[in-house]
Structure formats: structure tokens, C-alpha cells
Design a protein around this motif. Structure first.
Motif, mmCIF file in Angstrom:
data_model
loop_
_atom_site.group_PDB
_atom_site.id
_atom_site.type_symbol
_atom_site.label_atom_id
_atom_site.label_comp_id
_atom_site.label_asym_id
_atom_site.label_seq_id
_atom_site.Cartn_x
_atom_site.Cartn_y
_atom_site.Cartn_z
ATOM 1 N N PRO A 61 -5.265 -4.943 -7.007
ATOM 2 C CA PRO A 61 -5.072 -5.669 -5.748
ATOM 3 C C PRO A 61 -5.323 -7.161 -5.906
ATOM 4 O O PRO A 61 -6.117 -7.594 -6.739
ATOM 5 C CB PRO A 61 -6.114 -5.036 -4.815
ATOM 6 C CG PRO A 61 -7.180 -4.535 -5.735
ATOM 7 C CD PRO A 61 -6.482 -4.101 -6.989
ATOM 8 N N TYR A 75 -0.006 -0.408 -4.569
ATOM 9 C CA TYR A 75 -1.436 -0.549 -4.311
ATOM 10 C C TYR A 75 -1.984 0.750 -3.738
ATOM 11 O O TYR A 75 -1.317 1.432 -2.958
ATOM 12 C CB TYR A 75 -1.701 -1.708 -3.351
ATOM 13 C CG TYR A 75 -1.263 -3.053 -3.882
ATOM 14 C CD1 TYR A 75 -1.793 -3.558 -5.068
ATOM 15 C CD2 TYR A 75 -0.308 -3.814 -3.206
ATOM 16 C CE1 TYR A 75 -1.390 -4.797 -5.567
ATOM 17 C CE2 TYR A 75 0.099 -5.050 -3.697
ATOM 18 C CZ TYR A 75 -0.443 -5.531 -4.874
ATOM 19 O OH TYR A 75 -0.034 -6.745 -5.367
ATOM 20 N N GLU A 77 -4.588 1.483 -1.473
ATOM 21 C CA GLU A 77 -5.562 1.137 -0.442
ATOM 22 C C GLU A 77 -5.878 2.337 0.446
ATOM 23 O O GLU A 77 -7.000 2.497 0.912
ATOM 24 C CB GLU A 77 -5.036 -0.027 0.399
ATOM 25 C CG GLU A 77 -4.836 -1.313 -0.413
ATOM 26 C CD GLU A 77 -4.132 -2.395 0.383
ATOM 27 O OE1 GLU A 77 -3.945 -2.207 1.609
ATOM 28 O OE2 GLU A 77 -3.773 -3.434 -0.208
ATOM 29 N N ASP A 133 0.842 -1.194 0.000
ATOM 30 C CA ASP A 133 0.000 0.000 0.000
ATOM 31 C C ASP A 133 0.879 1.247 0.000
ATOM 32 O O ASP A 133 1.638 1.479 0.940
ATOM 33 C CB ASP A 133 -0.917 -0.021 1.215
ATOM 34 C CG ASP A 133 -1.839 1.180 1.290
ATOM 35 O OD1 ASP A 133 -1.975 1.893 0.272
ATOM 36 O OD2 ASP A 133 -2.434 1.402 2.361
#
Length: 448
Positions: A88, A66, A68, A40
């Protein structure tokens, strides 16, 4: 199984990379950097700081990872920064079960290898440099090494820790997969053109044990400018609007309640149970032998796999009156509010135990940036590189030691907490740019 998987991935990626449509022009002298995080982006502060420093010095950054949680606001608006989100992995591949981990692991690695290869080789243009966060090592190092070879990109590995030492926390140090992971990591470490390490102790291990031939440059973590000491007016303004602590506001201002902050990823390398044991001991002392001790308001920030387990434990302790003098809250804050929370607190607590013994917790760096003294687990060799005992923090190796530290620091007659506060304020003057410019900036050709 892991070795077979790695051979398969290596063969597949090598064949596909032979067909790469975009190669970097070797005569291009512009500083372009791909900053790669197989995690992340929003929870990878060091890699965000790298990206922001490169951009501020005129380089062009492609930040890959990612999405997130939101990254730093400065990155979102900087014209020299482009953020590319990786698809993801399915949530069902995330498991804390040891057996399922062994079954799901190869599937997850294959998916990550495919998405990372597809993104780096086709979705974005080639760059002059690629800066890769390690860990995770599998499959990041393999994919990065192959792509950099075919695209004539210079590979730099930013060593935060060792992937095999983290895997050992889950499987045990003698597990075959841990040995294979170490072999994999050691072998691919030779592919880098340069390396950054977070401590001198880690740099020594990279040179002596992993025998990395490329330069290893120590780049200590330092806080970003977001983390600053607060004026009392700023502290009060934040506490007034921070609804989590609304019922404690007057008591915190009057020092009848002291505010303690800990940030955790709720994983195996942070023993939150130790913290709970220490808080139970503190509460018992405050209600019996040490009635002068104030109540504590504890705010725990972060997300992770073991969070619910400990929330259930906290509820159980509350029902048994073991935390009579302690109130515990969990929260997830924006970067801006987290920085303000650190500046408003009286003490920070770090439970990071270090799987390798040579990495350091970024959370302590952030706490020092906000002039917040720290109590932290100190049973690993690299700890003195970050905290100076009795100057800006205190170290502990057991719940009993942490409970003693809490009693000593929060005793109204003691001046020790104020002394540590002054030490943390002095430490807050050491900033990321002063560390990054002469090390990473010079390597990338952005500073002299």
C-alpha cells in the motif's frame, strides 16, 4: 508536470522491461489471466466476479491488488485463484486537499508505478491474458500496456468509468491536468486487444470519442449468487441477530418502521447531503401533514474520505430535532451480512451521480440481486440501462423528488412499494454468469 512524469515513467519501465526474466511461451494454450486492480480487491466486486468466473471455467487466475478488506470467500479457497497483494501507498499521500493533491499526486503515481511494475514483471509469471480495471488509469494503463507488449500478453481493459472524468470532480473540468489525463487515457486505450464496458452508452463513447480500434464488448454488471431474495424466516433471523437495529426489530416486523439501505464510498460523486435533506423533509412531513407515515431506520454502509464530515452533519441534525422520525446508522459489513441486509430492507437508495454519465453503480445491481427496489439519482444517460422506472425502481433529481418518493412508497395506503418489490424480484433472476459466459467467457476461450 504530469506529461513529464509520464514520459519519465515510460522510459524507466521500458528500459527495465527489456531485462524481464520471464516471458510467456507463445505456444502455451492454457488460459491464464492476471486480473489487475490498482485499488482494494475487497471493494472491487466486478473484478472479483471476473476472477471467480475464470476460475470456475477452468482458467488460472492471478488476482493483483491492495488487500485492505477481505475478498469473496470463494476466491480465498478456490484452487485456481492466487491473490497477490500490492504494497500500500503511505497514508499521508491520501488527501482531500486540492493543493496537497497536486503536490502528492506525482509521488503517489511514482510509487504505484514502481510497485505495479515490480509485481507484474518479477513477482509473478507471465500470463496469456491481462484484465485491467480502469479507472484508475494513471499509471495502470501505461504499465500494463508496456508489460503486455514485452511479455506477449493479450491486454483487456475493463472500463468501469473514465479516469479523467473522475479527476474533473476534484479539479474541475477545465483544469490542465484533466485535459492531459484525457489525452493519456485516450492514447493508451488503443493498446488493448479487447475492451469490456459496463454500459452500451460507454461502449459508444469508446468507439466514437476515444476511437478505440479493438473490439468493445458491453458486459453489464449483474449480481453474484451471494445476493439473493430472502424468505421471511431468513429475513427475521438476520434482523434478530443484527445488533445495529436491535431496538427497531419489533417495529420493523410490524412495519411501523421501514428499513432503508444505502451503500456509499463517501466521495464527491455521491451527494449524501441530498439524502439528508430528503430525510429531513420526510421527517417534517411525518410529524405534521402526514402522520400516517412510519419511522425510517437508515443503514449506510461503506468507507470513504467524506464520512466524518457527514457524521458530524447527522449529529447536528439530530440535536436540532430535524430527524425526529429518522434513525441513521453507519456500518461496515462482511459480504455475507451485506447481502442479508439488502434482502432484509424495504428500499435501497443510490446517490451515484456518474462523473461521465455513462457508468452505472454496482450497488444497484447488488440490490436487485436481493430483490430490493431502488430509488436512485437518475440525471445521466445510462440510468435507463439499469433501472426501469415504476417497474423496479424510481429515479430522482433533487432532494424534494426523493422526499416525495419516500412519502409515496411508505404511505401505508400505497401499494407501489410492493409493486416495485415484485419488479425487483423479477430483475433478480438476471445473473452475472448469464452475462459473463457469452461475452468474457467466449473472449477468453472458456465458453462457446
Amino acid at each position: 508536470m504530469l506529461l513529464t512524469l509520464l514520459v519519465f515513467i515510460s522510459t524507466l519501465v521500458t528500459i527495465l522491461l527489456l531485462l524481464l526474466p520471464s516471458q510467456r511461451d507463445p505456444t502455451d494454450q492454457q488460459c491464464t489471466v492476471q486480473v489487475v486492480v490498482l485499488g482494494d480487491v475487497g471493494r472491487s466486486p466486478r473484478m472479483q466476479y471476473h476472477a471467480l468466473s475464470i476460475a470456475k471455467h477452468g482458467g488460472h487466475v492471478q488476482l493483483i491488488g491492495y488487500r485492505e478488506t477481505d475478498p469473496l470467500p470463494e476466491l480465498l479457497v478456490h484452487p485456481n485463484v492466487t491473490i497477490t497483494a500490492l504494497p500500500p501507498a503511505p497514508r499521508w499521500l491520501q488527501t482531500g486537499n486540492k493543493v496537497l493533491f497536486l503536490l502528492y499526486g506525482p509521488v503517489k503515481v511514482l510509487l504505484q508505478a514502481w510497485t505495479l511494475w515490480r509485481t507484474l514483471s518479477y513477482s509473478i509469471p507471465a500470463s496469456r491474458w491481462m484484465l485491467v480495471q480502469n479507472p484508475p488509469s494513471i499509471p495502470t494503463l501505461l504499465i500494463a500496456a508496456i508489460i503486455c507488449f514485452f511479455r506477449r500478453t493479450r491486454l483487456v481493459v475493463d472500463w468501469h468509468n473514465f479516469g479523467y472524468s473522475i479527476l474533473a470532480l476534484k479539479l474541475g473540468p477545465d483544469h490542465l491536468l484533466v485535459a492531459l489525463s484525457k489525452l493519456y487515457e485516450t492514447s493508451l486505450a488503443t493498446a488493448a486487444n479487447a475492451n469490456f464496458s459496463v454500459t452500451d452508452a460507454m461502449a459508444k463513447v469508446l468507439r466514437s470519442e476515444l476511437r478505440v480500434p479493438a473490439p468493445v464488448l458491453t458486459l453489464h454488471d449483474r449480481p453474484a449468487n451471494l445476493y439473493q431474495p430472502l424468505l421471511e424466516s431468513q429475513r427475521l433471523a438476520f434482523l434478530q441477530r443484527y445488533t445495529v437495529l436491535a431496538r427497531h426489530f419489533n417495529a420493523i416486523v410490524d412495519k411501523k418502521t421501514r428499513l432503508v439501505v444505502s451503500s456509499t464510498s463517501w466521495t464527491a460523486d455521491e451527494d449524501f447531503g441530498l439524502f439528508l435533506d430528503a430525510l429531513c423533509q420526510y421527517s417534517a412531513s411525518a410529524t405534521s401533514s402526514h402522520p400516517q407515515l412510519p419511522e425510517l431506520a437508515i443503514v449506510i454502509t461503506g468507507k470513504g474520505p467524506q464520512q466524518q464530515h457527514y457524521l458530524d452533519k447527522i449529529q447536528e441534525l439530530r440535536q436540532g430535532d430535524a430527524l425526529e422520525m429518522v434513525s441513521i446508522y453507519t456500518d461496515w459489513l462482511s459480504f455475507e451480512d451485506y447481502a442479508l441486509l439488502l434482502g432484509a430492507a424495504d428500499l435501497g437508495v443510490s446517490l451515484h451521480t456518474s462523473s461521465s454519465g455513462v457508468d452505472l453503480p454496482m450497488k444497484v445491481v447488488d440490490m436487485f440481486g436481493a430483490a430490493l427496489p431502488v430509488a436512485g439519482w437518475n440525471q445521466y444517460p445510462a440510468w435507463p440501462e439499469l433501472v426501469t422506472e415504476q417497474v423496479n425502481g424510481r429515479g430522482f433529481g433533487s432532494a424534494e423528488e426523493l422526499a416525495d418518493i419516500l412519502r409515496q412508497l411508505f404511505d401505508p395506503a400505497s401499494k407501489e412499494l410492493e409493486r416495485l418489490k415484485q419488479g425487483a424480484r423479477a430483475e433478480s433472476r438476471r445473473r452475472w454468469s448469464s452475462e459473463w459466459d457469452p461475452v468474457a467467457g467466449k473472449l477468453f476461450g472458456l465458453t462457446t
